[in-house]
Structures are given as structure tokens and as C-alpha cells.
Design an enzyme around this catalytic site. Sequence first.
Site, PDB file in Angstrom:
ATOM      1  CB  ALA A 122      -0.880   0.077   1.732  1.00 56.46           C
ATOM      2  CG  LEU A 160      -1.685   1.627  -4.529  1.00 62.65           C
ATOM      3  CD1 LEU A 160      -1.033   1.885  -6.057  1.00 62.65           C
ATOM      4  CD2 LEU A 160      -2.256   0.781  -4.231  1.00 62.65           C
ATOM      5  CE1 TYR A 161      -2.539   4.105  -1.066  1.00 65.72           C
ATOM      6  CE2 TYR A 161      -1.827   4.107   1.061  1.00 65.72           C
ATOM      7  CZ  TYR A 161      -3.176   3.268  -0.105  1.00 65.72           C
ATOM      8  OH  TYR A 161      -4.354   3.208   0.769  1.00 65.72           O
ATOM      9  NE  ARG A 162       6.804   8.211  -1.491  1.00 69.59           N
ATOM     10  CZ  ARG A 162       6.307   8.940   0.056  1.00 69.59           C
ATOM     11  NH1 ARG A 162       5.502   9.313   0.304  1.00 69.59           N
ATOM     12  NH2 ARG A 162       7.255   8.667   1.467  1.00 69.59           N
ATOM     13  CG  PHE A 198      -0.797   9.968  -1.728  1.00 67.16           C
ATOM     14  CD1 PHE A 198      -1.847  10.312  -0.795  1.00 67.16           C
ATOM     15  CD2 PHE A 198      -1.448   8.826  -3.082  1.00 67.16           C
ATOM     16  CE1 PHE A 198      -3.160  10.829  -1.039  1.00 67.16           C
ATOM     17  CE2 PHE A 198      -2.930   9.101  -3.361  1.00 67.16           C
ATOM     18  CZ  PHE A 198      -3.440   9.769  -2.598  1.00 67.16           C
TER      19      PHE A 198
END
Length: 197
Positions: free
Chosen positions: A151, A154-156, A160
Site C-alpha cells: 500500500a 502504491l501511494y508513493r 502521494f
Amino acid sequence: MTGTRPATRVLELPVPWMREHMHEVLAIYGLAMGYDSGIVAGRYGYAVQHTERPGFRAVGAFARTPEGERLVGFGYGYLIAPGQWWHDQVRAALDRRTAKKWLPGAFEVCELHVHPDTQSQGLGRQLLHALVEGLPHPVALLSTPDADTKAFRLYRADGFVDLARGYHFPGDSRPFAILGARLPLHPHDPSAANPRS
């Protein structure tokens, strides 16, 4: 045929559907986060209340099986505002300048989870993008365990950035990262084009 994945579709979920299926939704939350049934049961009332918040939006991933469609992932969020528990926790974690830049008008990605049996198939990315696509908000914010997880990566990869790291929310012993992204999402990692996340 062995070795093939069932077809999956991602779609927006109406509020009545979310309320009617909240136990099913939260079962995935518990499995994905590694929480026991007591913690999951305690989330039910809060999750139903979340559906009443301004700007609430939910998406779900459904896998086709011989028995019919089965929910295998979901995400939801809403417009944050002072007085909401998460908003106030995050406000306390951020310095004044960062809070002023990121909190007003932000959309909180409150929950985004994929069943462990269907992770690493790109569903998390599909759900995230479906959830924030076309939103009228300037930014999306979220918190995730502060560790090298699928997760977090994914965000990075999807743009993000760190707003705070190592933050401890009451009731959870793990450190969390608070992340934010400008909307619409603009992945900055070339590997983000890879659908496997």
C-alpha cells in the site's frame, strides 16, 4: 482453466448499498489490516456514520466467480472538516504551515483495502483512481502504516508525498504515515504504469 484470474470490475457504490453490505465490506478491512474481529466490529457504527458525511464516495471491486460476483476490495472517503476525529488527529500531527496548505477542502481516502487473496493484481491502484477521479477537491489525504508495504509503495508511486511520518493514532500501536497528493493524481514513478501493485 487453471492459472487465470477471475475477471474483476470496479464501480462506484451507492450509499444504500454500502450501508446494507457494511459487514461484508469491513470483513475485507479486517483481513487486509490484520485486525481481530473485535476491532472490526467496533468499526461498524463509525463506518455507517461516515456514509452520511459531505462528499462521501465509495467504490468496490467485484470478482466474477462461478457462484456470481464477490466483493474483493473497496475504498471510500469524504470531505474532511474540523471536528472529525481523523481531521483533528492529522491537524495535531502537522505543523501550522503544512496544515494550512493541505487540510482545507481535502478529500480523505478513509479506507482502501483489497482482500489478501486478490492483492498484487493492480486492484488497489484501480480502486484508488476510481475513488478520486473527477473529484472537485484540490487534494487527497490518507494515513497508512509507516512501513515498506504494498500500500505504501502504491501511494508513493501515484504521487502521494509525506506530510508526517511515525505518527501514532490512539488505539493502534503501529506508527502511521500521513500522506497527501494533489488532484487529479499524477503518478511520478515510471513503474506506476505497471498494473501490478
